[in-house]
Write an enzyme that holds these catalytic residues in place. Sequence first.
Site, PDB file in Angstrom:
ATOM      1  NE  ARG A 168     -17.502   1.047 -19.404  1.00 21.27           N
ATOM      2  CZ  ARG A 168     -18.702   1.462 -19.817  1.00 21.27           C
ATOM      3  NH1 ARG A 168     -18.839   2.641 -20.377  1.00 21.27           N
ATOM      4  NH2 ARG A 168     -19.772   0.709 -19.642  1.00 21.27           N
ATOM      5  CB  SER A 242     -18.618  -4.668 -18.963  1.00 16.57           C
ATOM      6  OG  SER A 242     -19.930  -4.343 -19.312  1.00 16.57           O
ATOM      7  CD  GLU A 338     -14.792  -1.422 -17.548  1.00 13.99           C
ATOM      8  OE1 GLU A 338     -14.884  -0.197 -17.433  1.00 13.99           O
ATOM      9  OE2 GLU A 338     -15.137  -2.211 -16.642  1.00 13.99           O
TER      10      GLU A 338
END
Length: 342
Positions: A168, A242, A338
Amino acid sequence: MDHMEIRTEIPLQQYTTMRLGGTARFMASATSVNEVRELYNSAKVQGIPIFVLGGGSNVIARDEGFEGAVLLNRIKGFAVLTDDGQTATIKVGAGEIWDEVVKRTVAMGLSGIEAMSAIPGTAGAAPVQNVGAYGQEVADVLTELEAYDSLADRVVTLDAAECGFSYRHSIFRGEASGRYCILSIIIKLHHAAPKPPFYAGLQRYLTDMNITTFTPQVIRDAVMAIRFDKLPDPTERPNAGSFFKNALIESWQLSELREQYPDVPCYDMPDGRHKVPTGWLIEQAGLKGALLHGMRVHDKNALVLINESATSYHDLAAARDAIIQAVYDKFHIQIQQEPLEI
Ligand code: EPU
């Protein structure tokens, strides 16, 4: 800048799927590299920053708004560069809708991004957070990308290594944050059928459905079914997928955790660390389904926060910080947000 329409005081709520936050001072859509360059040069003259926005599905807007120009990346294009019957390389404009690209390559019988089906957002945003799902990630297929380098005022080609991909993460949200505007990506896909072992949750679904023949289309359909069940549709229930990264912990931390929680799910990472699902941590902290400051911890996946009745970034931040604190108090693991922030 005679032909580009520059709008002022634009509510970022309308451009981010979490539907929160203040206004952008300026906003313009770019459909070509020339328009991108024009916008950067004029921002430089005015001394204001630029923020590149794709679909706004992984970006949270702060309440104070953005005292700069938001560049909506709308550069289109889909071209097969090479295809030798085994592998194909495809160049995709940054402003293409990611899932349209997946759909198209799957229809061509190509494998490599089919497990990343139904992810909201644009192709150009995919490398920024190294999008990944169900066992595939952008870093595995991206060979290079073209970007406008605002420091050098020129178009550059960066190969995958130069993008600095990890879980990520990439240079585009790290050390080179704000420097580049991604113009197009080049991905390498395969004609060979997808093969097991598949990501645990995907394999479970395939087994349950008695699916034993695997094609890109079969995997796409399976992933879409799983996602529609677990992830709320951002057009109906505002969310940013997320909301936290999964936690990366050291071996000694995992050993300690296992003493108290022998069943903790975890995946070994190539760098020797271990990925513990933050959804599990939040669930164990008793917050799955909770409503905090107008934000709902999704009852089907605690990693997702849904904006049910929050009216500001301030509400979201209060909910986020309460969740981070609750997980820290219980596990001594510091979880991280995130989505990026503007
Ligand atoms: N889990 C729980 N409780 C929860 C959620 C998950 O115990 O509330 C456990 C599951 O039982 C499973 C594990 O956590 O053992 C992993 O869950 P899942 O497969 O649903 O994936 P995830 O870790 O929640 C990640 C990505 C998703 C991606 C899926 C599938 C991140 C931050 N998220 O989620 O990506 O779709 O894997 O590959 O890595 C996104 O980034 O926006 C996103 C949706």
